[in-house]
Motif scaffolding. Structure first.
Motif, short mmCIF file in Angstrom:
data_model
loop_
_atom_site.label_atom_id
_atom_site.label_comp_id
_atom_site.label_asym_id
_atom_site.label_seq_id
_atom_site.Cartn_x
_atom_site.Cartn_y
_atom_site.Cartn_z
N UNK A 1 60.90 -21.81 7.17
CA UNK A 1 61.84 -22.60 6.39
C UNK A 1 61.52 -24.09 6.50
N UNK A 2 61.49 -24.77 5.35
CA UNK A 2 61.18 -26.20 5.33
C UNK A 2 62.41 -27.06 5.12
N UNK A 3 63.50 -26.43 4.76
CA UNK A 3 64.73 -27.16 4.49
C UNK A 3 65.29 -26.75 3.16
N UNK A 4 66.58 -26.66 3.08
CA UNK A 4 67.20 -26.18 1.85
C UNK A 4 66.74 -24.77 1.58
N UNK A 5 66.30 -24.52 0.37
CA UNK A 5 65.80 -23.19 0.02
C UNK A 5 64.27 -23.12 0.06
N UNK A 6 63.62 -24.20 0.46
CA UNK A 6 62.16 -24.26 0.46
C UNK A 6 61.57 -23.55 1.67
N UNK A 7 60.57 -22.72 1.41
CA UNK A 7 59.83 -22.06 2.48
C UNK A 7 58.33 -22.20 2.20
N UNK A 8 57.54 -22.01 3.25
CA UNK A 8 56.09 -22.05 3.11
C UNK A 8 55.49 -21.15 4.17
N UNK A 9 54.22 -20.89 4.05
CA UNK A 9 53.49 -20.10 5.04
C UNK A 9 52.47 -21.01 5.70
N UNK A 10 52.09 -20.65 6.91
CA UNK A 10 51.06 -21.41 7.61
C UNK A 10 49.72 -20.87 7.13
N UNK A 11 48.92 -21.74 6.56
CA UNK A 11 47.68 -21.32 5.91
C UNK A 11 46.76 -20.57 6.87
N UNK A 12 46.63 -21.03 8.10
CA UNK A 12 45.73 -20.38 9.05
C UNK A 12 46.17 -18.94 9.35
N UNK A 13 47.49 -18.69 9.35
CA UNK A 13 47.99 -17.33 9.58
C UNK A 13 47.66 -16.42 8.40
N UNK A 14 47.79 -16.94 7.19
CA UNK A 14 47.46 -16.15 6.00
C UNK A 14 45.96 -15.85 5.97
N UNK A 15 45.15 -16.85 6.28
CA UNK A 15 43.71 -16.63 6.30
C UNK A 15 43.31 -15.64 7.38
N UNK A 16 43.98 -15.69 8.53
CA UNK A 16 43.71 -14.72 9.60
C UNK A 16 44.09 -13.32 9.14
N UNK A 17 45.19 -13.19 8.43
CA UNK A 17 45.59 -11.90 7.89
C UNK A 17 44.51 -11.37 6.95
N UNK A 18 43.98 -12.25 6.09
CA UNK A 18 42.89 -11.86 5.20
C UNK A 18 41.70 -11.34 6.00
N UNK A 19 41.31 -12.07 7.03
CA UNK A 19 40.18 -11.65 7.87
C UNK A 19 40.46 -10.31 8.54
N UNK A 20 41.69 -10.10 8.98
CA UNK A 20 42.07 -8.83 9.61
C UNK A 20 41.92 -7.67 8.62
N UNK A 21 42.28 -7.90 7.36
CA UNK A 21 42.16 -6.85 6.35
C UNK A 21 40.70 -6.48 6.11
N UNK A 22 39.84 -7.48 6.07
CA UNK A 22 38.41 -7.23 5.89
C UNK A 22 37.86 -6.47 7.09
N UNK A 23 38.24 -6.89 8.29
CA UNK A 23 37.77 -6.21 9.51
C UNK A 23 38.24 -4.77 9.54
N UNK A 24 39.49 -4.52 9.14
CA UNK A 24 40.01 -3.16 9.14
C UNK A 24 39.27 -2.30 8.11
N UNK A 25 38.97 -2.88 6.97
CA UNK A 25 38.25 -2.14 5.93
C UNK A 25 36.83 -1.81 6.35
N UNK A 26 36.26 -2.65 7.20
CA UNK A 26 34.89 -2.44 7.67
C UNK A 26 34.85 -1.65 8.97
N UNK A 27 36.04 -1.27 9.48
CA UNK A 27 36.11 -0.49 10.71
C UNK A 27 35.81 -1.30 11.95
N UNK A 28 36.07 -2.61 11.87
CA UNK A 28 35.82 -3.49 13.01
C UNK A 28 37.14 -3.82 13.69
#
Length: 81
Positions: A46-73
């Motif tokens: 939460x950033x205040x009021x109704x505004x929210x955001x995501x932490x970019x590094x966490x989203x990118x890490x999630x992306x990397x995790x998906x690739x690793x899982x797909x590759x069986x790593x």
């Protein structure tokens, strides 16, 4: 413990809004919120009021995790289950 705090302050946190999260992950709004509520995707900050955001590094890490899982790593992230 102070060393950990100092490391966190050295790395700036970059917030991204929903359109960029969708672009980076190719997921839709409903899927992002559903997965976040189930603990399968980073939760928004939460950033205040109704505004929210995501932490970019966490989203990118999630992306990397998906690739690793797909590759069986192994992944270092606690977000993938």
């Amino acid at each position: 413990m102070n060393a950990a705090r100092n490391e966190q302050h050295e790395k700036p946190v970059e917030f991204i809004r929903l359109p960029e999260v969708k672009k980076l992950t190719s997921l839709g709004t409903t899927k992002i919120y559903t997965m976040a509520s189930e603990g399968l995707f980073p939760k928004q900050v939460p950033l205040g009021g109704r505004a929210v955001a995501w932490i970019k590094s966490e989203v990118l890490q999630w992306n990397n995790d998906q690739v690793a899982a797909a590759r069986g790593q192994a992944s270092d992230s606690s977000m993938s289950k």
